[in-house]
Design a protein around this motif. Structure first.
Motif, PDB file in Angstrom:
ATOM      1  N   GLU A 118       0.854  -1.187   0.000  1.00 47.70           N
ATOM      2  CA  GLU A 118       0.000   0.000   0.000  1.00 47.70           C
ATOM      3  C   GLU A 118       0.890   1.237   0.000  1.00 47.70           C
ATOM      4  OE1 GLU A 118      -3.923   1.516   2.367  1.00 47.70           O
ATOM      5  OE2 GLU A 118      -2.531   0.209   3.382  1.00 47.70           O
ATOM      6  N   ARG A 119       0.725   2.092  -1.001  1.00 50.22           N
ATOM      7  CA  ARG A 119       1.574   3.271  -1.133  1.00 50.22           C
ATOM      8  C   ARG A 119       1.006   4.471  -0.394  1.00 50.22           C
ATOM      9  NH1 ARG A 119       5.731   2.286  -4.303  1.00 50.22           N
ATOM     10  NH2 ARG A 119       5.551   0.459  -5.589  1.00 50.22           N
ATOM     11  N   GLU A 120      -0.264   4.458  -0.111  1.00 49.02           N
ATOM     12  CA  GLU A 120      -0.890   5.560   0.621  1.00 49.02           C
ATOM     13  C   GLU A 120      -1.437   5.031   1.937  1.00 49.02           C
ATOM     14  OE1 GLU A 120      -0.843   8.648   0.317  1.00 49.02           O
ATOM     15  OE2 GLU A 120      -1.506   9.400  -1.611  1.00 49.02           O
ATOM     16  N   VAL A 121      -1.241   5.775   2.983  1.00 51.02           N
ATOM     17  CA  VAL A 121      -1.889   5.493   4.262  1.00 51.02           C
ATOM     18  C   VAL A 121      -2.826   6.666   4.485  1.00 51.02           C
ATOM     19  CG1 VAL A 121      -1.552   5.169   6.729  1.00 51.02           C
ATOM     20  CG2 VAL A 121       0.112   4.242   5.104  1.00 51.02           C
ATOM     21  N   TYR A 122      -4.101   6.356   4.564  1.00 51.90           N
ATOM     22  CA  TYR A 122      -5.104   7.413   4.617  1.00 51.90           C
ATOM     23  C   TYR A 122      -5.440   7.809   6.040  1.00 51.90           C
ATOM     24  CZ  TYR A 122      -5.412   6.353  -0.274  1.00 51.90           C
ATOM     25  OH  TYR A 122      -5.090   6.176  -1.596  1.00 51.90           O
ATOM     26  N   GLY A 123      -5.703   9.110   6.206  1.00 52.99           N
ATOM     27  CA  GLY A 123      -6.115   9.639   7.500  1.00 52.99           C
ATOM     28  C   GLY A 123      -7.565   9.317   7.756  1.00 52.99           C
ATOM     29  N   SER A 124      -8.234  10.146   8.472  1.00 46.47           N
ATOM     30  CA  SER A 124      -9.624   9.874   8.835  1.00 46.47           C
ATOM     31  C   SER A 124     -10.531   9.957   7.605  1.00 46.47           C
ATOM     32  CB  SER A 124     -10.095  10.843   9.909  1.00 46.47           C
ATOM     33  OG  SER A 124      -9.996  12.165   9.440  1.00 46.47           O
ATOM     34  N   TRP A 125     -11.478   9.043   7.571  1.00 44.99           N
ATOM     35  CA  TRP A 125     -12.448   8.992   6.472  1.00 44.99           C
ATOM     36  C   TRP A 125     -13.613   9.925   6.790  1.00 44.99           C
ATOM     37  CZ3 TRP A 125     -12.093   6.269   1.894  1.00 44.99           C
ATOM     38  CH2 TRP A 125     -10.988   5.415   1.780  1.00 44.99           C
ATOM     39  N   ASN A 126     -14.171  10.514   5.755  1.00 41.97           N
ATOM     40  CA  ASN A 126     -15.300  11.435   5.900  1.00 41.97           C
ATOM     41  C   ASN A 126     -16.364  11.109   4.864  1.00 41.97           C
ATOM     42  OD1 ASN A 126     -14.032  13.537   7.817  1.00 41.97           O
ATOM     43  ND2 ASN A 126     -12.514  13.320   6.195  1.00 41.97           N
ATOM     44  N   GLU A 127     -17.545  11.606   5.113  1.00 45.83           N
ATOM     45  CA  GLU A 127     -18.636  11.428   4.155  1.00 45.83           C
ATOM     46  C   GLU A 127     -18.687  12.628   3.211  1.00 45.83           C
ATOM     47  OE1 GLU A 127     -22.405   9.937   5.694  1.00 45.83           O
ATOM     48  OE2 GLU A 127     -21.404   9.595   7.625  1.00 45.83           O
ATOM     49  N   THR A 128     -19.055  12.364   1.980  1.00 44.11           N
ATOM     50  CA  THR A 128     -19.271  13.444   1.019  1.00 44.11           C
ATOM     51  C   THR A 128     -20.612  14.104   1.326  1.00 44.11           C
ATOM     52  OG1 THR A 128     -20.254  11.842  -0.505  1.00 44.11           O
ATOM     53  CG2 THR A 128     -17.913  12.373  -0.831  1.00 44.11           C
ATOM     54  N   PRO A 129     -20.839  15.315   0.847  1.00 47.82           N
ATOM     55  CA  PRO A 129     -20.011  16.082  -0.080  1.00 47.82           C
ATOM     56  C   PRO A 129     -18.729  16.600   0.586  1.00 47.82           C
ATOM     57  CG  PRO A 129     -21.954  17.347   0.536  1.00 47.82           C
ATOM     58  CD  PRO A 129     -22.109  15.996   1.150  1.00 47.82           C
ATOM     59  N   ILE A 130     -17.673  16.729  -0.241  1.00 45.45           N
ATOM     60  CA  ILE A 130     -16.397  17.223   0.262  1.00 45.45           C
ATOM     61  C   ILE A 130     -16.523  18.708   0.558  1.00 45.45           C
ATOM     62  CG2 ILE A 130     -13.968  17.647  -0.323  1.00 45.45           C
ATOM     63  CD1 ILE A 130     -14.008  15.081  -1.959  1.00 45.45           C
ATOM     64  N   LYS A 131     -16.105  19.058   1.741  1.00 46.66           N
ATOM     65  CA  LYS A 131     -16.080  20.478   2.105  1.00 46.66           C
ATOM     66  C   LYS A 131     -14.775  21.075   1.572  1.00 46.66           C
ATOM     67  CE  LYS A 131     -19.499  19.354   4.952  1.00 46.66           C
ATOM     68  NZ  LYS A 131     -19.678  17.955   4.571  1.00 46.66           N
ATOM     69  N   GLU A 132     -14.824  22.313   1.155  1.00 48.46           N
ATOM     70  CA  GLU A 132     -13.609  22.949   0.643  1.00 48.46           C
ATOM     71  C   GLU A 132     -12.577  23.034   1.760  1.00 48.46           C
ATOM     72  OE1 GLU A 132     -12.226  26.924  -1.769  1.00 48.46           O
ATOM     73  OE2 GLU A 132     -14.326  26.585  -1.332  1.00 48.46           O
ATOM     74  N   GLU A 133     -11.378  22.568   1.470  1.00 48.84           N
ATOM     75  CA  GLU A 133     -10.318  22.553   2.467  1.00 48.84           C
ATOM     76  C   GLU A 133      -9.049  23.135   1.862  1.00 48.84           C
ATOM     77  OE1 GLU A 133      -9.899  18.824   4.491  1.00 48.84           O
ATOM     78  OE2 GLU A 133     -11.964  18.275   4.063  1.00 48.84           O
ATOM     79  N   LYS A 134      -7.984  23.109   2.638  1.00 47.50           N
ATOM     80  CA  LYS A 134      -6.719  23.673   2.179  1.00 47.50           C
ATOM     81  C   LYS A 134      -6.163  22.953   0.961  1.00 47.50           C
ATOM     82  CE  LYS A 134      -3.960  20.921   5.393  1.00 47.50           C
ATOM     83  NZ  LYS A 134      -2.992  20.908   6.449  1.00 47.50           N
ATOM     84  N   TYR A 135      -6.611  21.720   0.718  1.00 46.45           N
ATOM     85  CA  TYR A 135      -6.097  20.944  -0.414  1.00 46.45           C
ATOM     86  C   TYR A 135      -6.751  21.317  -1.751  1.00 46.45           C
ATOM     87  CZ  TYR A 135      -4.450  18.069   3.443  1.00 46.45           C
ATOM     88  OH  TYR A 135      -3.858  17.636   4.595  1.00 46.45           O
ATOM     89  N   TRP A 136      -7.722  22.163  -1.716  1.00 47.93           N
ATOM     90  CA  TRP A 136      -8.452  22.524  -2.929  1.00 47.93           C
ATOM     91  C   TRP A 136      -8.183  23.978  -3.290  1.00 47.93           C
ATOM     92  CZ3 TRP A 136     -11.898  19.021  -5.370  1.00 47.93           C
ATOM     93  CH2 TRP A 136     -11.981  17.785  -4.730  1.00 47.93           C
ATOM     94  N   ARG A 137      -8.014  24.244  -4.572  1.00 44.69           N
ATOM     95  CA  ARG A 137      -7.831  25.612  -5.039  1.00 44.69           C
ATOM     96  C   ARG A 137      -9.136  26.373  -4.821  1.00 44.69           C
ATOM     97  NH1 ARG A 137      -6.475  26.026 -11.176  1.00 44.69           N
ATOM     98  NH2 ARG A 137      -8.703  25.761 -11.284  1.00 44.69           N
ATOM     99  N   GLN A 138      -9.012  27.627  -4.432  1.00 46.39           N
ATOM    100  CA  GLN A 138     -10.204  28.440  -4.178  1.00 46.39           C
ATOM    101  C   GLN A 138     -11.076  28.514  -5.433  1.00 46.39           C
ATOM    102  OE1 GLN A 138     -11.144  29.743  -1.272  1.00 46.39           O
ATOM    103  NE2 GLN A 138      -9.358  28.846  -0.284  1.00 46.39           N
ATOM    104  N   ARG A 139     -12.371  28.487  -5.235  1.00 45.60           N
ATOM    105  CA  ARG A 139     -13.288  28.562  -6.372  1.00 45.60           C
ATOM    106  C   ARG A 139     -14.164  29.796  -6.246  1.00 45.60           C
ATOM    107  NH1 ARG A 139     -15.846  25.678  -2.567  1.00 45.60           N
ATOM    108  NH2 ARG A 139     -18.100  25.596  -2.520  1.00 45.60           N
ATOM    109  N   GLU A 140     -14.716  30.189  -7.345  1.00 48.72           N
ATOM    110  CA  GLU A 140     -15.617  31.352  -7.362  1.00 48.72           C
ATOM    111  C   GLU A 140     -17.050  30.859  -7.250  1.00 48.72           C
ATOM    112  OE1 GLU A 140     -14.603  34.568  -7.636  1.00 48.72           O
ATOM    113  OE2 GLU A 140     -12.499  33.960  -7.671  1.00 48.72           O
ATOM    114  N   GLY A 141     -17.516  30.566  -6.055  1.00 49.70           N
ATOM    115  CA  GLY A 141     -18.892  30.123  -5.854  1.00 49.70           C
ATOM    116  C   GLY A 141     -19.142  28.761  -6.480  1.00 49.70           C
ATOM    117  N   GLY A 142     -20.364  28.236  -6.338  1.00 49.92           N
ATOM    118  CA  GLY A 142     -20.704  26.937  -6.915  1.00 49.92           C
ATOM    119  C   GLY A 142     -20.081  25.799  -6.134  1.00 49.92           C
ATOM    120  N   SER A 143     -20.209  24.592  -6.674  1.00 55.12           N
ATOM    121  CA  SER A 143     -19.702  23.403  -5.993  1.00 55.12           C
ATOM    122  C   SER A 143     -18.270  23.098  -6.421  1.00 55.12           C
ATOM    123  CB  SER A 143     -20.619  22.211  -6.306  1.00 55.12           C
ATOM    124  OG  SER A 143     -20.710  22.035  -7.701  1.00 55.12           O
TER     125      SER A 143
END
Length: 201
Positions: A118-143
């Motif tokens: 296994e090349r990835e060890v995953y942290g805590s699992w969450n349910e979708t929808p994904i909330k915007e976090e630091k790992y996502w580029r800022q978006r201009e409104g919308g999903s």
């Protein structure tokens, strides 16, 4: 490991030179063809195992239905962006549907690390929808869209439109699950029977 690899390469080159001097040209070309085809098979098997190694073994994923990625440089300062889509069996999808988030919280560790590490060890699992976090580029409104994740550092790839549409629906709909690893993001959709792995970094 590197020493073994170099010794193997040296042995192959020595064998080819010896065969070139001793074998009839037809037999030499036949031997080269067999070596080449064998190398291609070995590379394909390694590539398949490598691509599967980003999904926890407990999900029993055994094939890849879509794979797109690109690299700019390597090592420190390099950047890789990509997305892989894996089919999920109906049996595992049903187990996830029944267990919900607890299914992921109790995922066993990979047992056979020698065969498929296994090349990835995953942290805590969450349910979708994904909330915007630091790992996502800022978006201009919308999903959120997968390009908000894939292109966050200014490097981007073209992804098949159907994959984009399906992936965007999955990350913005309830009933799916996701977790961040050291390099990538994994999203599991029991309703679509898919596992999506995205990486950008």
């Amino acid at each position: 490991m590197l020493t073994l690899f170099l010794l193997t390469i040296f042995a192959i080159i020595t064998g080819v030179i010896f065969a070139f001097k001793k074998l009839v040209r037809v037999h030499f070309l036949l031997m080269l063809s067999i070596l080449f085809m064998g190398s291609v098979v070995v590379i394909k098997v390694y590539e398949q195992r490598f691509n599967l190694s980003f999904v926890p073994n407990a999900l029993q994923v055994s094939s890849i239905s879509y794979n797109e990625g690109e690299a700019w440089g390597f090592g420190p300062g390099g950047n890789e962006v990509g997305i892989r889509v894996y089919p999920l069996s109906e049996e595992i999808a049903n187990q996830i549907t029944e267990g919900g988030i607890e299914y992921f919280n109790s995922l066993p560790a990979n047992r056979n690390k020698g065969v498929r590490r296994e090349r990835e060890v995953y942290g805590s699992w969450n349910e979708t929808p994904i909330k915007e976090e630091k790992y996502w580029r800022q978006r201009e409104g919308g999903s959120l869209g997968i390009y908000n994740y894939l292109c966050r550092y200014g490097f981007c790839i073209d992804v098949d439109e159907e994959i984009v549409k399906q992936s965007n629906a999955i990350i913005n709909s309830p009933g799916n699950y996701y977790a961040y690893g050291r390099v990538g993001l994994i999203v599991v959709s029991p309703s679509e029977k898919l596992v999506i792995y995205m990486f950008s970094g």
